[in-house]
Design a protein around this motif. Structure first.
Motif, PDB file in Angstrom:
ATOM      1  N   GLY A  40       0.679  -1.133  -0.027  1.00 13.65           N
ATOM      2  CA  GLY A  40      -0.027  -0.107  -0.082  1.00 13.65           C
ATOM      3  C   GLY A  40       0.858   1.194   0.108  1.00 13.65           C
ATOM      4  O   GLY A  40       1.922   1.093  -0.269  1.00 13.65           O
ATOM      5  N   LEU A  41       0.312   2.411   0.214  1.00 13.44           N
ATOM      6  CA  LEU A  41       0.926   3.567   0.205  1.00 13.44           C
ATOM      7  C   LEU A  41       1.139   4.515   1.560  1.00 13.44           C
ATOM      8  O   LEU A  41       1.486   5.667   1.323  1.00 13.44           O
ATOM      9  N   ASN A  42       0.579   4.120   2.916  1.00 11.04           N
ATOM     10  CA  ASN A  42       0.489   4.817   3.596  1.00 11.04           C
ATOM     11  C   ASN A  42       1.103   4.168   5.039  1.00 11.04           C
ATOM     12  O   ASN A  42       1.309   3.069   5.496  1.00 11.04           O
ATOM     13  N   ILE A  43       1.641   5.141   5.910  1.00  8.08           N
ATOM     14  CA  ILE A  43       1.877   4.972   7.322  1.00  8.08           C
ATOM     15  C   ILE A  43       0.788   5.383   8.089  1.00  8.08           C
ATOM     16  O   ILE A  43       0.255   6.522   8.014  1.00  8.08           O
ATOM     17  N   TRP A  44       0.204   4.542   9.073  1.00  7.17           N
ATOM     18  CA  TRP A  44      -0.815   4.995   9.949  1.00  7.17           C
ATOM     19  C   TRP A  44      -0.184   5.261  11.378  1.00  7.17           C
ATOM     20  O   TRP A  44       0.383   4.327  11.921  1.00  7.17           O
ATOM     21  N   LEU A  45       0.055   6.482  11.966  1.00  5.11           N
ATOM     22  CA  LEU A  45       0.795   6.770  12.627  1.00  5.11           C
ATOM     23  C   LEU A  45       0.197   7.383  14.080  1.00  5.11           C
ATOM     24  O   LEU A  45      -0.604   8.195  13.931  1.00  5.11           O
ATOM     25  N   ARG A  46       0.670   7.003  15.133  1.00  4.94           N
ATOM     26  CA  ARG A  46      -0.030   7.376  16.370  1.00  4.94           C
ATOM     27  C   ARG A  46       0.941   8.217  17.095  1.00  4.94           C
ATOM     28  O   ARG A  46       1.995   7.898  17.597  1.00  4.94           O
ATOM     29  N   LEU A  47       0.263   9.677  17.434  1.00  6.56           N
ATOM     30  CA  LEU A  47       1.190  10.521  17.801  1.00  6.56           C
ATOM     31  C   LEU A  47       1.182  10.460  19.622  1.00  6.56           C
ATOM     32  O   LEU A  47       0.154   9.791  19.773  1.00  6.56           O
ATOM     33  N   PRO A  48       2.107  10.955  20.148  1.00  9.20           N
ATOM     34  CA  PRO A  48       1.895  10.904  21.590  1.00  9.20           C
ATOM     35  C   PRO A  48       0.358  11.356  21.870  1.00  9.20           C
ATOM     36  O   PRO A  48      -0.116  12.304  21.226  1.00  9.20           O
ATOM     37  N   ASN A  49      -0.145  10.717  22.906  1.00 10.27           N
ATOM     38  CA  ASN A  49      -1.526  11.097  23.058  1.00 10.27           C
ATOM     39  C   ASN A  49      -2.040  12.482  23.238  1.00 10.27           C
ATOM     40  O   ASN A  49      -3.045  12.888  23.060  1.00 10.27           O
ATOM     41  N   HIS A  50      -1.140  13.531  23.784  1.00  5.31           N
ATOM     42  CA  HIS A  50      -1.427  14.954  24.041  1.00  5.31           C
ATOM     43  C   HIS A  50      -1.332  15.589  22.640  1.00  5.31           C
ATOM     44  O   HIS A  50      -1.556  16.774  23.080  1.00  5.31           O
ATOM     45  N   ILE A  51      -0.869  15.143  21.656  1.00  2.00           N
ATOM     46  CA  ILE A  51      -0.749  16.170  20.453  1.00  2.00           C
ATOM     47  C   ILE A  51      -1.884  15.611  19.814  1.00  2.00           C
ATOM     48  O   ILE A  51      -2.208  14.625  19.326  1.00  2.00           O
ATOM     49  N   SER A  52      -2.563  16.672  19.335  1.00  2.00           N
ATOM     50  CA  SER A  52      -3.783  16.528  18.530  1.00  2.00           C
ATOM     51  C   SER A  52      -3.311  16.961  17.221  1.00  2.00           C
ATOM     52  O   SER A  52      -2.777  17.518  16.643  1.00  2.00           O
TER      53      SER A  52
END
Lengths: 476, 476
Positions: A395-407
């Motif tokens: 595929g074409l994407n990375i699904w990235l989780r930011l540290p929780n407090h960053i919106s």
């Protein structure tokens, strides 16, 4: 005609502002004439409006709009400056794409430099030599027969599945297919299963059709089939819109073991599986499992195979495979929607698709994409930020989780000011969650742009983190 | 959520056969949970269903489907063999077009032999030299900016009208434009004016959206503007779908004198004029009057200029011109519908359209079409049948009135058996009238085919006339 249709009609016009607060509605007699119905039917509608406190009655005068009701639904209706009210249609993804930026990580499209351009142009010329009158001809609404034949042969060879050319409709991209299917299958309040997260345009299309979206969690291990069965039992969904292979936005793959079972569930609970498979050939190591469609014997899977992404985005060709019973209404809907995909693009696609060169291109493309993914991962890993992701195998994407407090929304706002864009997670979620997730596409930018862009993004994320001063969330 | 939405939802599912006669509906409590609403809301919906005799109540048991209600609306719903119920979408015209015949007078498309094919093919090659990466690129949903710029310049030159490229959306043919506009403007029961007769696909699209169609008679003299004002006053139509120039199917032209007045009426009664102008450049003697759009200052005219018919049918390019306020929802709808017309076809069109050769082609095409019209008229005149028509001064069709006792449907049935097709008048009429009228297109067949076809048609009509033995109707 039913009185509730008249009820709806009055409500729509109050919402549009055709009748404002304390305006008098047409008399029962005149509306009955206007709509060519019995007066009793209009009377019933007016009674119901009164009962629901949308209108009030003045003795010997008539029905008047309640001030509370007038203009309440301004959110559903779009008042244009010149007074024409048009239905608001939402397309969040396309709103983001409309912003021109230097570092474009929001559009999951292939860098044109990765396509064999010179060859492609030569190819087009050959096609026009083969069909000198191509420009003068229309396609049928179903799509070019020669192309449909070729696709049958291709799937017979690659998946050992028997298809005939009557079981295919050609659409202008997968998105048109989703739109047409939802128009023929979905009525307001119908339950529709969608993965969480999912393709944001599909959310907009299905919502636009009035569907109630029921989310199905998608994890690196696949779905929870027992949960799906419960949802199917409880909600009787009409459709499950799914993208089980190199899923957008997560990159996850539904394991082969779950595919057959899911088709059985669909059959048992009479739920149409709409299998969107745009990334099938964009694997990095091994071929993905067979499409669910290949397990379907009873017509419960509609298979969308878009070739738009990697064969030739400029052509926008998608093949929809379904059993005859679904094909008939689909052709009729396509006839009305645009009367057929342009023949020129279908013929060019056909000849390019069956060329030797096409296979070579795919091989090279897979390698190039893998390198870009690696570069993006390298930069993300190097950053002193505790973000997390699962390495996509295609595929074409990375699904990235930011540290929780960053919106993600705040990060996007900052990023756009630095000419960098991505897709914030919440628009991929029917529940509007995933507020700290982002989709980063590595397909459009080259390695240098990816490195620079990721460094930029890292810096912006760090600034945001510092500003909100939650040091505990930062990587030790 | 409103109880009437729940009412609709229950009715839809009874119609689909999800619940049959005497089936028990879900309990109020469980449906309230399912739809995430207050129980009172569901209770109200169930009360209304009971009141309308859709369901009945069994004491201490629940609500059950009335046998009269179950399955009544089979006409609205299409049950496919495998049990998937899909909404029936009607496309009468495309049903006729799907039949392959030798003498094709039903499709109003240009004979590919009348297009400058070799030149066109060369042109495409040049375009790919100019944009070597064309195949790898998407268009924006609004359409290619270079093309929109060109079209602004073109209309500035040809009509002295000031436009900017933000006031144009490119669609895949005029039909897609009609579909998108009806999706953003029309809600069920809205009144929409249409000419009588009119383009049959427009009838299907507007009806599919739930519109109430109000016919406006179109005669060789134009409309009756006083009648239109009365209709606008009475019905408050949201839209008037019109084709005022070389009208399909009649070939009539709305006189210049009426155009400005109609725009004023539209403004006064807040009715959007959707001006479909696909045949503008296909005049035989003199240029037609200016489009209504040119008189519009306040945004009440949306102008559909399809170039599909005569520039290059294979490309399916239509430009929609409107003021900014209408453009925004249109772009959003286009985004969802297919995310943009293929860039390849837009760029090819752009370069062909601005070429010298294009003007020469148009000139030749007009002459060729005029000759075909003449041949068709010659044969029709020579027949000993009392059919009548008005000579079209442009466009692609002759609108022919058969002697009253000959039904166009019967004639079509006979004709199809002799491999000849045309459009029967009734599908062009929202009132299903014009039973003795037919639309004959002279654009696709060559002179020899037109002669042979018309002789065939004459013979079949004569046989029908004889069979029903109304000699008085035959030409003396």
């Amino acid at each position: 005609m039913r009185s509730k249709q008249i009820y709806d009609y009055i409500i729509t016009n109050i919402e549009r502002g055709e009748w404002g607060a304390h305006d008098k509605l047409p008399s029962i007699r005149s509306l009955a004439v206007e709509l060519n119905v019995n007066r009793l039917t209009v009377f019933k509608a007016y009674q119901l409006l009164k009962q629901h406190e949308k209108v009030y009655v003045k003795e010997k005068s008539g029905y008047y709009v309640c001030p509370d009701c007038a203009g309440t639904a301004a959110d559903a209706v779009y008042h244009t400056p010149n007074g024409v009210s048009a239905l608001q249609v939402t397309s969040q993804l396309s709103d983001i794409h409309r912003i021109a930026v230097e570092y474009q990580f929001s559009q999951a499209i292939i860098d044109p430099n990765l396509l064999p351009n010179l060859f492609l142009s030569d190819y087009v010329k050959k096609v026009f030599d083969i069909y000198p009158k191509l420009m003068g001809n229309y396609s049928t609404p179903q799509g070019d027969e020669e192309l449909r034949d070729l696709l049958c042969q291709y799937f017979k060879r690659s998946n050992r599945v028997e298809l005939n050319n009557g079981e295919i409709v050609i659409t202008t991209g997968a998105q048109q297919a989703i739109d047409l299917l939802s128009r023929i299958l979905i009525r307001p309040l119908d339950a529709v299963l969608v993965e969480r997260p999912t393709y944001s345009a599909a959310i907009d299309i299905l919502r636009g059709q009035g569907a109630r979206l029921i989310p199905v969690e998608f994890t690196p291990e696949g779905y929870d089939l027992e949960a799906i069965e419960r949802l199917m039992k409880q909600h009787r969904p009409r459709m499950f819109y799914m993208n089980p292979t190199f899923h957008n936005p997560t990159g996850y793959i539904l394991p082969a073991s779950q595919r057959k079972q899911l088709v059985e569930l669909a059959e048992r609970y009479r739920c149409v599986l709409v299998e969107d498979d745009a990334f099938h050939d964009m694997y990095f190591h091994e071929r993905p499992p067979q499409p669910l469609f290949m397990y379907d014997t009873d017509g419960w899977v509609v298979y969308l195979r878009s070739f738009s992404k990697y064969v030739a985005p400029g052509l926008r060709i998608c093949a929809v495979f379904a059993r005859k019973s679904m094909i008939e209404p689909l052709i009729a809907a396509k006839s009305l929607a645009d009367n057929g995909t342009p023949l020129v693009t279908q013929k060019i696609f056909l000849h390019y698709f069956q060329s030797e060169r096409m296979q070579q291109h795919l091989k090279k493309l897979r390698t190039a994409l893998q390198i870009r993914r690696d570069v993006m991962e390298e930069e993300l890993s190097a950053a002193s930020i505790d973000w997390q992701w699962t390495t996509p195998q295609g595929g074409l994407n990375i699904w990235l989780r930011l540290p929780n407090h960053i919106s993600a929304s705040m990060l996007l706002q900052e990023s756009l000011q630095h000419s960098l864009s991505f897709v914030p997670g919440h628009i991929c979620d029917p529940n509007n969650g995933y507020q700290s997730w982002v989709r980063l596409s590595y397909s459009l930018m080259n390695e240098i742009q990816i490195r620079e862009g990721m460094r930029q993004l890292t810096q912006l994320a760090q600034q945001l983190a510092t500003r909100f001063d939650f040091p505990s969330y930062q990587r030790k």
